[in-house]
Design a protein around this motif. Structure first.
Motif, PDB file in Angstrom:
ATOM      1  N   TYR A   1       1.013  -1.210   0.000  1.00  0.00           N
ATOM      2  CA  TYR A   1      -0.097  -0.124   0.067  1.00  0.00           C
ATOM      3  C   TYR A   1       0.939   1.145  -0.114  1.00  0.00           C
ATOM      4  O   TYR A   1       1.784   1.345   0.869  1.00  0.00           O
ATOM      5  CB  TYR A   1      -0.749   0.016   1.341  1.00  0.00           C
ATOM      6  CG  TYR A   1      -1.816   1.313   1.288  1.00  0.00           C
ATOM      7  CD1 TYR A   1      -3.078   1.087   0.544  1.00  0.00           C
ATOM      8  CD2 TYR A   1      -1.446   2.269   1.905  1.00  0.00           C
ATOM      9  CE1 TYR A   1      -4.017   2.175   0.822  1.00  0.00           C
ATOM     10  CE2 TYR A   1      -2.411   3.448   2.023  1.00  0.00           C
ATOM     11  CZ  TYR A   1      -3.814   3.041   1.529  1.00  0.00           C
ATOM     12  OH  TYR A   1      -4.550   4.262   1.497  1.00  0.00           O
TER      13      TYR A   1
ATOM     14  N   THR B   1      -1.359  -1.258  11.587  1.00  0.00           N
ATOM     15  CA  THR B   1      -2.574  -0.984  10.691  1.00  0.00           C
ATOM     16  C   THR B   1      -3.035  -2.559  10.337  1.00  0.00           C
ATOM     17  O   THR B   1      -2.018  -3.424  10.119  1.00  0.00           O
ATOM     18  CB  THR B   1      -2.322  -0.169   9.804  1.00  0.00           C
ATOM     19  OG1 THR B   1      -3.814  -0.258   9.145  1.00  0.00           O
ATOM     20  CG2 THR B   1      -1.304  -0.858   8.685  1.00  0.00           C
ATOM     21  N   SER B   2      -4.110  -2.525  10.310  1.00  0.00           N
ATOM     22  CA  SER B   2      -4.885  -3.919   9.473  1.00  0.00           C
ATOM     23  C   SER B   2      -5.489  -3.322   8.639  1.00  0.00           C
ATOM     24  O   SER B   2      -5.944  -3.986   7.697  1.00  0.00           O
ATOM     25  CB  SER B   2      -5.897  -4.439  10.454  1.00  0.00           C
ATOM     26  OG  SER B   2      -6.595  -3.642  11.104  1.00  0.00           O
ATOM     27  N   ASP B   3      -5.735  -2.111   8.334  1.00  0.00           N
ATOM     28  CA  ASP B   3      -6.487  -1.351   7.207  1.00  0.00           C
ATOM     29  C   ASP B   3      -5.672  -0.102   6.936  1.00  0.00           C
ATOM     30  O   ASP B   3      -5.987   1.025   7.467  1.00  0.00           O
ATOM     31  CB  ASP B   3      -7.976  -1.273   7.568  1.00  0.00           C
ATOM     32  CG  ASP B   3      -8.638  -0.705   6.605  1.00  0.00           C
ATOM     33  OD1 ASP B   3      -7.943  -0.138   5.370  1.00  0.00           O
ATOM     34  OD2 ASP B   3      -9.900  -0.567   6.369  1.00  0.00           O
TER      35      ASP B   3
ATOM     36  N   ALA C   1      -7.912   2.886   5.942  1.00  0.00           N
ATOM     37  CA  ALA C   1      -8.725   3.550   7.003  1.00  0.00           C
ATOM     38  C   ALA C   1      -7.781   4.487   8.033  1.00  0.00           C
ATOM     39  O   ALA C   1      -8.119   5.653   8.305  1.00  0.00           O
ATOM     40  CB  ALA C   1      -9.222   2.010   8.037  1.00  0.00           C
TER      41      ALA C   1
ATOM     42  N   SER D   1      -7.885   0.357  -2.515  1.00  0.00           N
ATOM     43  CA  SER D   1      -7.131  -0.588  -1.426  1.00  0.00           C
ATOM     44  C   SER D   1      -7.743  -2.066  -1.892  1.00  0.00           C
ATOM     45  O   SER D   1      -6.684  -3.054  -1.825  1.00  0.00           O
ATOM     46  CB  SER D   1      -7.904  -0.085  -0.263  1.00  0.00           C
ATOM     47  OG  SER D   1      -7.290  -1.247   0.642  1.00  0.00           O
ATOM     48  N   SER D   2      -8.804  -2.444  -2.431  1.00  0.00           N
ATOM     49  CA  SER D   2      -9.394  -3.673  -2.546  1.00  0.00           C
ATOM     50  C   SER D   2      -8.568  -4.057  -3.924  1.00  0.00           C
ATOM     51  O   SER D   2      -8.191  -5.367  -4.101  1.00  0.00           O
ATOM     52  CB  SER D   2     -10.832  -3.582  -2.961  1.00  0.00           C
ATOM     53  OG  SER D   2     -11.480  -3.285  -1.934  1.00  0.00           O
TER      54      SER D   2
ATOM     55  N   GLN E   1      -4.899  -5.085  -2.881  1.00  0.00           N
ATOM     56  CA  GLN E   1      -4.589  -6.291  -2.157  1.00  0.00           C
ATOM     57  C   GLN E   1      -4.622  -7.364  -3.267  1.00  0.00           C
ATOM     58  O   GLN E   1      -4.282  -8.559  -2.892  1.00  0.00           O
ATOM     59  CB  GLN E   1      -6.153  -6.529  -1.318  1.00  0.00           C
ATOM     60  CG  GLN E   1      -6.060  -5.559  -0.287  1.00  0.00           C
ATOM     61  CD  GLN E   1      -7.564  -5.752   0.513  1.00  0.00           C
ATOM     62  OE1 GLN E   1      -8.237  -6.827   0.498  1.00  0.00           O
ATOM     63  NE2 GLN E   1      -7.880  -4.708   1.260  1.00  0.00           N
TER      64      GLN E   1
ATOM     65  N   ASN F   1     -14.883  -5.329  -3.154  1.00  0.00           N
ATOM     66  CA  ASN F   1     -14.022  -6.485  -3.110  1.00  0.00           C
ATOM     67  C   ASN F   1     -14.471  -7.368  -4.485  1.00  0.00           C
ATOM     68  O   ASN F   1     -13.424  -7.702  -5.031  1.00  0.00           O
ATOM     69  CB  ASN F   1     -14.289  -7.349  -1.783  1.00  0.00           C
ATOM     70  CG  ASN F   1     -13.503  -6.656  -0.910  1.00  0.00           C
ATOM     71  OD1 ASN F   1     -12.361  -5.921  -1.075  1.00  0.00           O
ATOM     72  ND2 ASN F   1     -14.013  -6.858   0.441  1.00  0.00           N
TER      73      ASN F   1
END
Length: 275
Positions: free
Chosen positions: A35, A115-117, A120, A153-154, A157, A263
């Motif tokens: 990211y 972070t996990s996101d 966000a 972001s989707s 990934q 997604n």
């Protein structure tokens, strides 16, 4: 899973001698999530209140350039890691986007976190360092630039990094931030309908309807994809559904994608760009 990330704040330094500045963006980098994203301000009224001699046109063009360059850098380092070594942190990314000098646009010292996101966290940091000092509407709303990172972001990934595309008609042109070719160009833009009133939602839908008609005069064949930000206020959903009905009358090939479909849509795009 949680992974480390680093960030740096983008500043407009009005007077290098006195150090007067205003925050105009945030860059977040997390190699574990593949990211890299920069989010820049699109409004200059607040900064103009502080600095009456601000060259708004220059600042706008420079921030757009940084946004585009960050997208290109993200694609290079994550799709071609052998050719483009991963930057150490957000400061290293910033130096590749904007070499440090005494200009009016500068990055701050490095910040770190877990972070996990990351998308966000970028939204949180942007609100903390940039939006907090801007005038607030009576009801919290989201701009188009708040919606686009959800889709990006989707896509990231799935290691899908898209580039901008300009569609030009005789009397109008529009730059779509995401585009990919699958027989013809697919051009995607984010449209936030998380607004303060139903009338604002319907007006925005009608503006996009008119834009779609004008762009169809282009000699280039393209499919128009709109990534729709949904209202968070329950009472605005009837207006949002009417807005979708309006957009469904757009001419030519088009597709409407709601943000909660990010997604599944990203999965479809991955198949199209990798076949």
């Amino acid at each position: 899973m949680k992974a480390p990330y680093t960030y740096t704040v983008l500043r407009y330094v009005h007077d290098v001698a006195t150090g007067e500045f205003a925050n105009v963006g945030v860059l977040v980098y997390s190699p574990d999530f593949e990211y890299l994203e920069i989010r820049c301000s699109k409004t200059y009224g607040r900064i103009s209140q502080f600095f009456s001699t601000l060259n708004g046109k220059f600042l706008r063009l420079l921030l757009r350039h940084l946004d585009s360059s960050a997208g290109q850098l993200q694609k290079k380092i994550f799709m071609h890691p052998r050719l483009e070594p991963l930057p150490k942190d957000a400061a290293a990314c910033a130096r590749r986007l904007l070499p440090p000098d005494d200009s009016s646009i500068q990055f701050s010292e490095l910040g770190v976190g877990l972070t996990s996101d990351p998308a966000a966290d970028l939204a949180f940091l942007y609100e903390r360092y940039v939006e907090r000092y801007a005038s607030k509407p009576s009801r919290a709303t989201r701009m188009d630039d708040d919606i686009l990172p959800i889709l990006k972001s989707s896509l990231a990934q799935r290691r899908v990094y898209l580039e901008p595309k300009v569609i030009e008609a005789p009397n109008y042109k529009h730059e779509f931030p995401l585009a990919w070719k699958n027989g013809m160009w697919n051009t995607c833009d984010a449209v936030s309908f998380d607004l303060s009133s139903g009338s604002d939602i319907l007006e925005k839908a009608n503006r996009w309807l008119g834009r779609a008609h004008t762009l169809r005069e282009s000699s280039e064949l393209f499919k128009l994809v709109l990534f729709l930000g949904q209202p968070r206020q329950e009472e605005l959903w009837p207006s949002f559904q009417k807005a979708e009905n309006i957009l469904n009358t757009m001419p030519g090939p088009f597709e409407l994608v709601r943000e909660d479909e990010a997604n599944s849509f990203a999965e479809e795009v991955e198949k199209e760009v990798k076949t």
